[in-house]
Design an enzyme around this catalytic site. Structure first.
Site, mmCIF file in Angstrom:
data_model
loop_
_atom_site.group_PDB
_atom_site.id
_atom_site.type_symbol
_atom_site.label_atom_id
_atom_site.label_comp_id
_atom_site.label_asym_id
_atom_site.label_seq_id
_atom_site.Cartn_x
_atom_site.Cartn_y
_atom_site.Cartn_z
ATOM 1 N N LYS A 191 45.285 51.927 15.436
ATOM 2 C CA LYS A 191 44.345 51.263 16.340
ATOM 3 C C LYS A 191 45.101 50.780 17.576
ATOM 4 O O LYS A 191 45.823 49.792 17.532
ATOM 5 C CB LYS A 191 43.636 50.073 15.696
ATOM 6 C CG LYS A 191 42.382 49.658 16.502
ATOM 7 C CD LYS A 191 42.059 48.192 16.431
ATOM 8 C CE LYS A 191 42.785 47.355 17.432
ATOM 9 N NZ LYS A 191 42.387 47.595 18.865
ATOM 10 N N GLU A 267 55.445 42.106 14.257
ATOM 11 C CA GLU A 267 56.400 41.903 15.356
ATOM 12 C C GLU A 267 55.605 41.187 16.425
ATOM 13 O O GLU A 267 54.738 41.776 17.070
ATOM 14 C CB GLU A 267 56.961 43.239 15.838
ATOM 15 C CG GLU A 267 58.223 43.086 16.698
ATOM 16 C CD GLU A 267 57.908 42.842 18.161
ATOM 17 O OE1 GLU A 267 57.943 41.647 18.566
ATOM 18 O OE2 GLU A 267 57.628 43.794 18.880
ATOM 19 N N CYS A 302 58.160 42.107 24.828
ATOM 20 C CA CYS A 302 58.264 40.999 23.881
ATOM 21 C C CYS A 302 59.675 40.422 23.826
ATOM 22 O O CYS A 302 59.864 39.225 23.622
ATOM 23 C CB CYS A 302 57.806 41.436 22.486
ATOM 24 S SG CYS A 302 58.604 42.927 21.889
ATOM 25 N N GLU A 397 55.190 32.126 25.816
ATOM 26 C CA GLU A 397 55.402 33.499 26.248
ATOM 27 C C GLU A 397 54.438 33.818 27.382
ATOM 28 O O GLU A 397 53.224 33.891 27.187
ATOM 29 C CB GLU A 397 55.188 34.463 25.078
ATOM 30 C CG GLU A 397 55.549 35.894 25.420
ATOM 31 C CD GLU A 397 55.404 36.833 24.227
ATOM 32 O OE1 GLU A 397 56.232 37.741 24.102
ATOM 33 O OE2 GLU A 397 54.464 36.642 23.433
#
Length: 495
Positions: A191, A267, A302, A397
């Site tokens: 997906k 992750e 990331c 983040e």
């Protein structure tokens, strides 16, 4: 060569045929209710395609196909040699169609075509080929027993894997998961993010052409709260592998616990510290790596080095060099092969990044302001210094080309600053002192520590994080552990 010119990619984009349907049990198909959603080109702010919007009914069909294919054994029980040959062919087809895949990736995400063509597509094919090469080199074990017993420890494919991947590296991260999962013999439902579904849908046809049996590889485009949640709650999904936000990762863990206790490998986010000491062996190299570590892919990485920690005595000189290096990372047309910094994924995300910059400018010094660009959804290199330690820009983040710089006095302070985060994905140390490099590498709470480089590595090493950056690992032989069951077979011998 033609592909080094903007006009080449503009003309190629005009004639590009885009696949927009789901891929289930070896065939493309519309969503069960015929619904679609719009995917946009962030650089031009115009629609690319109307893509099939998969929901629970489509997920149910895909899971049923994947389960049937797994139970039939055409792939799960195939010899290692056969699986290797198919995966090799798959990687080869990706390379053969590298320009098409790179163009789809750039149009869908706004990343520079030079990076899609140089990094994303070759890296994705390399991941598939690496696991093809590795799959017949992972052996079981025979445990030490007495003369009357034989104990074998074997790994078997786990079953149906749902892989949910984000929009920043749609093709590459998909293949980090497809490689080990397929090599181990599993069936997969991929997906992609609703913001970047196009390469995943194209990849499905290449997988079938390579020889993957029907049902082994399925693609469901759609939204997280619909297709994603249907996968995380599905009782016939055995493993969920996910790259994305920490918030979504936590929800997947809840869904797994409330359904069939499927394994969930995450992750998630990062806020990585890049630590430069005064005895850095090459300041220019450190500056160049720092710029790439935060500005590459528009900061939508990331493991981006979003926190720069500089020893006081070199801080001013380093920042002057960084300002010059930032000139090499200016927003441009993603289809121009000379562009090094493209657009953010969409205008909404650009607004979010702008909000962080506005908030930071009220409390710290804005050394570089990347908001002055006319390109849609773009933000250029942005650097803050002297922000308060409790600033959200230190803690959260941002996922944009925004760097926060902090000066430190000594090693202990640098370590404390680096570890002061809910995340633990990456960290870097720049120093000539071998003992210091070893000390900090062991004490930094991060899944990857880079010494005198930032984010170097290849398929041979695992990738993943500590704390709320997730669990499990992508890449390397360790990734195979996520997609296999460990079985003990204990045999009583007749003596």
């Amino acid at each position: 060569m033609d592909f080094q010119h903007l006009s080449y990619w503009q003309n190629k984009a005009k004639s590009l045929e885009i696949e927009t349907r789901l891929f289930i049990n070896g065939d493309y198909c519309d969503a069960a209710d015929n619904s679609t959603f719009e995917t946009l080109n962030p650089a031009a702010a115009h629609p690319l395609a109307q893509v099939a919007r998969g929901k629970k009914a489509d997920v149910d069909r895909a899971v049923q196909a994947a389960r049937q294919a797994f139970d039939d054994g055409a792939w799960s029980q195939a010899s290692p040699a056969k699986r290797k040959a198919v995966l090799y062919a798959f990687a080869g087809l990706m390379e053969q169609h590298r320009e098409e895949l790179a163009l789809l990736e750039t149009l869908d995400t706004g990343k520079p075509i030079r990076h899609s063509l140089r990094d994303d597509v070759p890296g994705a094919a390399r991941a598939i080929r690496w696991y093809a090469e590795a799959l017949d080199k992972v052996y079981g074990e025979v445990a030490p027993t007495g003369a009357g017993e034989l104990a074998m420890i074997v790994r078997e494919p786990i079953g149906v894997v749902a892989a949910v991947v984000p929009w920043n590296f749609p093709l590459l991260l998909a293949c980090w998961k497809l490689g080990p999962a397929l090599a181990a013999g599993n069936s997969i439902i991929l997906k992609p993010s609703e913001k970047s579904p196009l390469t995943a849908l194209r990849l499905a046809a290449l997988a079938k052409e390579a020889g993957l049996p029907d049902g082994v590889f399925n693609v469901i485009s759609g939204f997280g709260h619909e297709a994603g949640q249907a996968l995380s709650q599905h009782p016939e999904v055995d493993v969920m592998t996910f790259t994305g936000s920490t918030r979504t990762g936590k929800q997947l863990l809840k869904d797994a616990g409330e359904s069939n206790m499927k394994r969930v490998w995450l992750e998630a986010g990062g806020k990585s510290a890049n630590i430069v000491f005064a005895d850095c062996p090459d300041l220019d190299q450190a500056v160049s790596a720092t710029a790439a570590g935060i500005f590459y892919n528009q900061g939508q990485v990331c493991i981006a080095g979003t926190r720069l920690l500089l020893e006081e005595s070199i801080a001013d000189a380093f920042l002057e060099k960084l300002k010059q290096q930032a000139l090499n990372w200016q927003p441009g047309d993603p289809l121009d092969p000379n562009t090094t910094l493209g657009t953010l994924i969409d205008a909404s995300h650009a607004d979010t990044v702008h909000g962080y910059i506005r908030a930071g400018s009220e409390h710290g010094t804005l050394l570089l302001d990347g908001r002055n660009t006319s390109l849609s959804a773009a933000v250029g290199p942005t650097v803050f210094v002297d922000l308060p330690a409790n600033s959200p820009l230190h803690k959260e983040e941002i996922f944009g080309p925004v760097l926060v710089v902090t000066r430190f006095k000594d090693e202990d302070q640098a370590l404390a600053l680096a570890n002061d985060s809910q995340y633990g994905l990456g960290a870097a140390v720049w120093t000539r002192d071998l003992s210091r490099a070893h000390r900090l590498s062991r004490r930094l709470k991060a899944g990857s520590v880079f010494v005198n480089n930032y984010n170097d590595g290849d398929m041979t090493v695992p990738f993943g994080g500590y704390k709320q950056s997730g669990n499990g690992r992508d890449k390397s032989l360790h990734a195979l552990e996520k997609f296999t069951e460990l079985k003990t077979i204990w045999i009583a011998l007749e003596l």
